[in-house]
Design an enzyme around this catalytic site. Structure first.
Site, mmCIF file in Angstrom:
data_model
loop_
_atom_site.group_PDB
_atom_site.id
_atom_site.type_symbol
_atom_site.label_atom_id
_atom_site.label_comp_id
_atom_site.label_asym_id
_atom_site.label_seq_id
_atom_site.Cartn_x
_atom_site.Cartn_y
_atom_site.Cartn_z
ATOM 1 C CB SER A 154 -0.878 -0.006 1.260
ATOM 2 O OG SER A 154 -1.509 1.231 1.459
ATOM 3 C CE1 TYR A 167 -3.775 -2.710 5.290
ATOM 4 C CE2 TYR A 167 -2.921 -0.705 4.270
ATOM 5 C CZ TYR A 167 -3.429 -1.986 4.163
ATOM 6 O OH TYR A 167 -3.595 -2.548 2.919
#
Length: 251
Positions: A154, A167
């Site tokens: 990501s 995250y």
């Protein structure tokens, strides 16, 4: 065995060179779209998700095109990881491992100063430790097949987005682990790929008060991965947006 499954099984067994892929987190979102992409490309599949009903439903549509082994379970469970690899070995070995399963962590997204440490440990276990553990089990077969590993990362691994600490830290660790693995395992392709923002349940959980309908669906991003799997570029970090047909690959 349903007729469609019999046909898929026959195709898989008749082709001594049929490729086999493991796709984790394949019941919805990007994982489901990638499983569809690989099925269309002729791969036999081993797929998992924690919810048995959801992964069986996803496998039902995939079985119209290819042979699918469903292994429900949690990727953080060592016995489950062993089952995934064993299922792929029964199909002839592992040509591709897609580490897609992951967790957002605590949500709605808390600031780092208030991040629950238990949730952080769980997120790191799911997003870093479990993928690496699965890679370790799969590597002997991947080496034998000259296979490839695709770890889903990501832009939160690189950018300091507020609230994305748990995250993002996990994806940053996965990025670096992938980079080191690519230097150590020169006979195996290692790709870590940023799919970009998508209209998924994870993104909805991250932004519960926002309209994310302008984000692309995972199926719109999947062609970038189809290109990656077909062209097999050098190991490295890729953005899906750079691999989509309307833009230069940059590789």
């Amino acid at each position: 065995m349903p007729a469609a499954a019999r046909r898929a099984y026959g195709r898989a067994m008749d082709n001594d060179h049929a490729s086999v892929a493991i796709v984790t987190g394949a019941s919805r979102g990007l994982g489901r779209a990638l499983a569809r992409t690989l099925a269309a490309a002729g791969y036999s599949l081993v797929v998992d998700a924690r919810a048995t009903g959801a992964i069986e439903a996803a496998a039902g549509e995939l079985r119209e095109h290819t042979w699918v082994e469903v292994v429900p379970g949690d990727i953080t469970d060592p016995a489950h990881r062993r089952e995934l690899v064993d299922a792929a070995l029964r199909l002839g070995g592992i040509d591709l491992l897609v580490n897609n399963a992951g967790t957002l962590g605590a949500h709605p997204l808390p600031p780092l100063a208030e991040y629950p440490l238990a949730d952080l440990r769980d997120a790191l276990e799911t997003n870093v430790v479990a993928p690496l553990a699965l890679i370790q089990l799969a590597l002997p077969s991947l080496r034998e097949h000259g296979g490839a590993i695709c770890n889903i990362t990501s832009d939160a691994a690189l950018e300091p987005y507020e609230g994305w600490s748990g995250y993002g830290a996990g994806k940053a660790a996965l990025d670096q682990a992938s980079h080191i693995l690519s230097a150590e395992e020169t006979g195996v392709r290692v790709w870590w790929v940023d799919p970009g923002d998508m209209r998924t349940r994870m993104h909805a959980d991250a932004f519960p008060d926002e309209d994310i309908s302008d984000r692309p669906l995972p199926a719109e991003i999947a062609p970038a991965f189809a290109r990656l799997f077909a062209e097999r570029p050098a190991s490295g970090r890729y953005r899906a947006s750079d691999l989509l047909p309307h833009t230069p690959a940059g590789v």
